[in-house]
Design a protein around this motif. Structure first.
Motif, PDB file in Angstrom:
ATOM      1  N   ALA A  27       0.833  -1.205   0.000  1.00  0.00           N
ATOM      2  CA  ALA A  27       0.000   0.000   0.000  1.00  0.00           C
ATOM      3  C   ALA A  27       0.869   1.257   0.000  1.00  0.00           C
ATOM      4  O   ALA A  27       0.597   2.210  -0.740  1.00  0.00           O
ATOM      5  CB  ALA A  27      -0.925  -0.005   1.209  1.00  0.00           C
ATOM      6  N   ASP A  28       1.917   1.266   0.819  1.00  0.00           N
ATOM      7  CA  ASP A  28       2.793   2.438   0.897  1.00  0.00           C
ATOM      8  C   ASP A  28       3.453   2.717  -0.459  1.00  0.00           C
ATOM      9  O   ASP A  28       3.558   3.876  -0.888  1.00  0.00           O
ATOM     10  CB  ASP A  28       3.876   2.221   1.960  1.00  0.00           C
ATOM     11  CG  ASP A  28       3.322   2.256   3.377  1.00  0.00           C
ATOM     12  OD1 ASP A  28       2.176   2.712   3.560  1.00  0.00           O
ATOM     13  OD2 ASP A  28       4.029   1.802   4.301  1.00  0.00           O
ATOM     14  N   ALA A  29       3.906   1.665  -1.131  1.00  0.00           N
ATOM     15  CA  ALA A  29       4.553   1.840  -2.429  1.00  0.00           C
ATOM     16  C   ALA A  29       3.565   2.355  -3.466  1.00  0.00           C
ATOM     17  O   ALA A  29       3.905   3.211  -4.297  1.00  0.00           O
ATOM     18  CB  ALA A  29       5.155   0.512  -2.900  1.00  0.00           C
ATOM     19  N   THR A  30       2.337   1.861  -3.400  1.00  0.00           N
ATOM     20  CA  THR A  30       1.310   2.297  -4.352  1.00  0.00           C
ATOM     21  C   THR A  30       0.937   3.756  -4.106  1.00  0.00           C
ATOM     22  O   THR A  30       0.834   4.554  -5.050  1.00  0.00           O
ATOM     23  CB  THR A  30       0.064   1.410  -4.218  1.00  0.00           C
ATOM     24  OG1 THR A  30       0.423   0.041  -4.473  1.00  0.00           O
ATOM     25  CG2 THR A  30      -1.012   1.821  -5.210  1.00  0.00           C
ATOM     26  N   VAL A  31       0.737   4.118  -2.853  1.00  0.00           N
ATOM     27  CA  VAL A  31       0.382   5.498  -2.514  1.00  0.00           C
ATOM     28  C   VAL A  31       1.510   6.453  -2.906  1.00  0.00           C
ATOM     29  O   VAL A  31       1.265   7.547  -3.436  1.00  0.00           O
ATOM     30  CB  VAL A  31       0.066   5.620  -1.011  1.00  0.00           C
ATOM     31  CG1 VAL A  31      -0.063   7.086  -0.600  1.00  0.00           C
ATOM     32  CG2 VAL A  31      -1.214   4.863  -0.677  1.00  0.00           C
ATOM     33  N   ALA A  32       2.744   6.056  -2.658  1.00  0.00           N
ATOM     34  CA  ALA A  32       3.880   6.919  -3.000  1.00  0.00           C
ATOM     35  C   ALA A  32       3.924   7.205  -4.496  1.00  0.00           C
ATOM     36  O   ALA A  32       4.153   8.347  -4.916  1.00  0.00           O
ATOM     37  CB  ALA A  32       5.184   6.259  -2.549  1.00  0.00           C
ATOM     38  N   ARG A  33       3.689   6.189  -5.302  1.00  0.00           N
ATOM     39  CA  ARG A  33       3.718   6.380  -6.757  1.00  0.00           C
ATOM     40  C   ARG A  33       2.539   7.225  -7.231  1.00  0.00           C
ATOM     41  O   ARG A  33       2.686   8.054  -8.133  1.00  0.00           O
ATOM     42  CB  ARG A  33       3.721   5.025  -7.465  1.00  0.00           C
ATOM     43  CG  ARG A  33       5.102   4.361  -7.498  1.00  0.00           C
ATOM     44  CD  ARG A  33       5.047   3.075  -8.282  1.00  0.00           C
ATOM     45  NE  ARG A  33       6.389   2.557  -8.530  1.00  0.00           N
ATOM     46  CZ  ARG A  33       6.949   2.478  -9.727  1.00  0.00           C
ATOM     47  NH1 ARG A  33       6.305   2.930 -10.795  1.00  0.00           N
ATOM     48  NH2 ARG A  33       8.155   1.977  -9.876  1.00  0.00           N
ATOM     49  N   LEU A  34       1.368   7.000  -6.645  1.00  0.00           N
ATOM     50  CA  LEU A  34       0.209   7.819  -7.021  1.00  0.00           C
ATOM     51  C   LEU A  34       0.437   9.283  -6.651  1.00  0.00           C
ATOM     52  O   LEU A  34       0.102  10.192  -7.413  1.00  0.00           O
ATOM     53  CB  LEU A  34      -1.047   7.279  -6.337  1.00  0.00           C
ATOM     54  CG  LEU A  34      -1.644   6.002  -6.928  1.00  0.00           C
ATOM     55  CD1 LEU A  34      -2.675   5.398  -5.981  1.00  0.00           C
ATOM     56  CD2 LEU A  34      -2.279   6.272  -8.293  1.00  0.00           C
ATOM     57  N   THR A  35       1.013   9.508  -5.479  1.00  0.00           N
ATOM     58  CA  THR A  35       1.286  10.871  -5.025  1.00  0.00           C
ATOM     59  C   THR A  35       2.273  11.559  -5.956  1.00  0.00           C
ATOM     60  O   THR A  35       2.130  12.751  -6.273  1.00  0.00           O
ATOM     61  CB  THR A  35       1.831  10.855  -3.588  1.00  0.00           C
ATOM     62  OG1 THR A  35       0.867  10.234  -2.723  1.00  0.00           O
ATOM     63  CG2 THR A  35       2.094  12.269  -3.094  1.00  0.00           C
ATOM     64  N   VAL A 177      -0.618   1.112 -10.204  1.00  0.00           N
ATOM     65  CA  VAL A 177      -0.887   2.551 -10.178  1.00  0.00           C
ATOM     66  C   VAL A 177      -1.612   3.085 -11.413  1.00  0.00           C
ATOM     67  O   VAL A 177      -2.615   3.796 -11.281  1.00  0.00           O
ATOM     68  CB  VAL A 177       0.430   3.324  -9.928  1.00  0.00           C
ATOM     69  CG1 VAL A 177       0.302   4.782 -10.344  1.00  0.00           C
ATOM     70  CG2 VAL A 177       0.801   3.233  -8.451  1.00  0.00           C
ATOM     71  N   PRO A 178      -1.179   2.798 -12.644  1.00  0.00           N
ATOM     72  CA  PRO A 178      -1.902   3.357 -13.794  1.00  0.00           C
ATOM     73  C   PRO A 178      -3.338   2.867 -13.894  1.00  0.00           C
ATOM     74  O   PRO A 178      -4.214   3.585 -14.387  1.00  0.00           O
ATOM     75  CB  PRO A 178      -1.062   2.908 -14.997  1.00  0.00           C
ATOM     76  CG  PRO A 178      -0.218   1.794 -14.507  1.00  0.00           C
ATOM     77  CD  PRO A 178       0.023   2.056 -13.057  1.00  0.00           C
ATOM     78  N   LEU A 179      -3.601   1.656 -13.418  1.00  0.00           N
ATOM     79  CA  LEU A 179      -4.971   1.130 -13.454  1.00  0.00           C
ATOM     80  C   LEU A 179      -5.859   1.863 -12.453  1.00  0.00           C
ATOM     81  O   LEU A 179      -7.023   2.160 -12.741  1.00  0.00           O
ATOM     82  CB  LEU A 179      -4.958  -0.369 -13.151  1.00  0.00           C
ATOM     83  CG  LEU A 179      -4.173  -1.251 -14.131  1.00  0.00           C
ATOM     84  CD1 LEU A 179      -4.204  -2.702 -13.673  1.00  0.00           C
ATOM     85  CD2 LEU A 179      -4.727  -1.121 -15.540  1.00  0.00           C
ATOM     86  N   ILE A 180      -5.305   2.178 -11.284  1.00  0.00           N
ATOM     87  CA  ILE A 180      -6.067   2.934 -10.289  1.00  0.00           C
ATOM     88  C   ILE A 180      -6.297   4.354 -10.779  1.00  0.00           C
ATOM     89  O   ILE A 180      -7.407   4.900 -10.663  1.00  0.00           O
ATOM     90  CB  ILE A 180      -5.326   2.953  -8.935  1.00  0.00           C
ATOM     91  CG1 ILE A 180      -5.293   1.550  -8.324  1.00  0.00           C
ATOM     92  CG2 ILE A 180      -5.984   3.935  -7.969  1.00  0.00           C
ATOM     93  CD1 ILE A 180      -4.530   1.465  -7.017  1.00  0.00           C
ATOM     94  N   ALA A 181      -5.267   4.967 -11.335  1.00  0.00           N
ATOM     95  CA  ALA A 181      -5.377   6.350 -11.804  1.00  0.00           C
ATOM     96  C   ALA A 181      -6.442   6.492 -12.884  1.00  0.00           C
ATOM     97  O   ALA A 181      -7.113   7.529 -12.978  1.00  0.00           O
ATOM     98  CB  ALA A 181      -4.027   6.830 -12.327  1.00  0.00           C
ATOM     99  N   ALA A 182      -6.610   5.446 -13.691  1.00  0.00           N
ATOM    100  CA  ALA A 182      -7.581   5.495 -14.785  1.00  0.00           C
ATOM    101  C   ALA A 182      -8.971   5.026 -14.367  1.00  0.00           C
ATOM    102  O   ALA A 182      -9.921   5.124 -15.138  1.00  0.00           O
ATOM    103  CB  ALA A 182      -7.093   4.641 -15.952  1.00  0.00           C
TER     104      ALA A 182
END
Length: 208
Positions: A27-35, A177-182
């Protein structure tokens, strides 16, 4: 851009739990990349051990308690899901499977999912591909190519330097990350009076 919602499901039984540790790192790695990409994200972490009795009651009666209903809504209404289980007897834990059994089998359609697992030895790592991945594929989720397995030795200082646990976590997060962003799942309006097609008087899921 509207904030994205990330659900994190951990099926660890102990406290503290290596399963929860892995879920948190993913989760931390995913949030960091989204941020980094300017995407705001709201994270909801679910410890299935906290709703274990509610899950069993749902399977027996077909009705979710308010506490379990809130968990189900958080998971099925997210833009992305990180799901991590300990491996017992070469497969996911019964608690992990039971939770996904009580969901409407259409509720995770097109859900971006990152799967992870923990066990005492790396010999169980294939369970991700022969047990977890097929289950989420059946639920029509979109599972990212990289899954993350953590054995006991992965948490120590002597881990393989070529393909360390942090490297695998970072790669998997990069795919999610790109899947969540989209995604626009969390912004979709749901009918609060809609009848759950999976509801059954003999259990909380609809047999295939």
């Amino acid at each position: 851009m509207a904030a994205r919602k990330l659900a994190v499901v951990s099926a660890g039984l102990s406290q503290p739990s290596s399963t929860r540790m892995l879920a948190d790192r993913l989760a931390d790695a995913t949030v960091a990349r989204l941020t980094e990409q300017g995407v705001e994200v709201e994270v909801t972490t679910v410890e299935l051990r906290d709703v274990a009795s509610d899950i069993m009651n749902n399977m027996l009666t077909g009705f979710a308690s308010p506490k379990l209903e809130a968990v189900i809504d958080a998971v099925t209404g997210a833009d992305g899901l990180i799901a991590v289980t300990p491996i017992f007897t070469t497969s996911y834990s019964g608690l992990f499977k039971s939770f996904f059994d009580v969901l409407d089998n259409r509720s995770l359609t097109d859900m971006p999912v990152l799967i992870g697992a923990t066990a005492g030895t790396a010999r169980h790592s294939l369970a991700l591909d022969y047990a977890l991945r097929p289950m989420f594929t059946y639920l029509h989720a979109v599972v990212v190519p990289t899954s993350v397995f953590a054995a006991s030795e992965d948490w120590g200082s002597g881990a393989d330097k070529i393909k360390t646990l942090p490297d695998r976590i970072d790669r998997a997060a990069g795919e999610l990350v790109p899947l969540i962003a989209a995604s626009d799942r969390s912004s979709q309006v749901r009918d609060p009076f809609g009848f759950d097609a999976s509801l059954s008087p003999v259990g909380g899921f609809q047999p295939s």
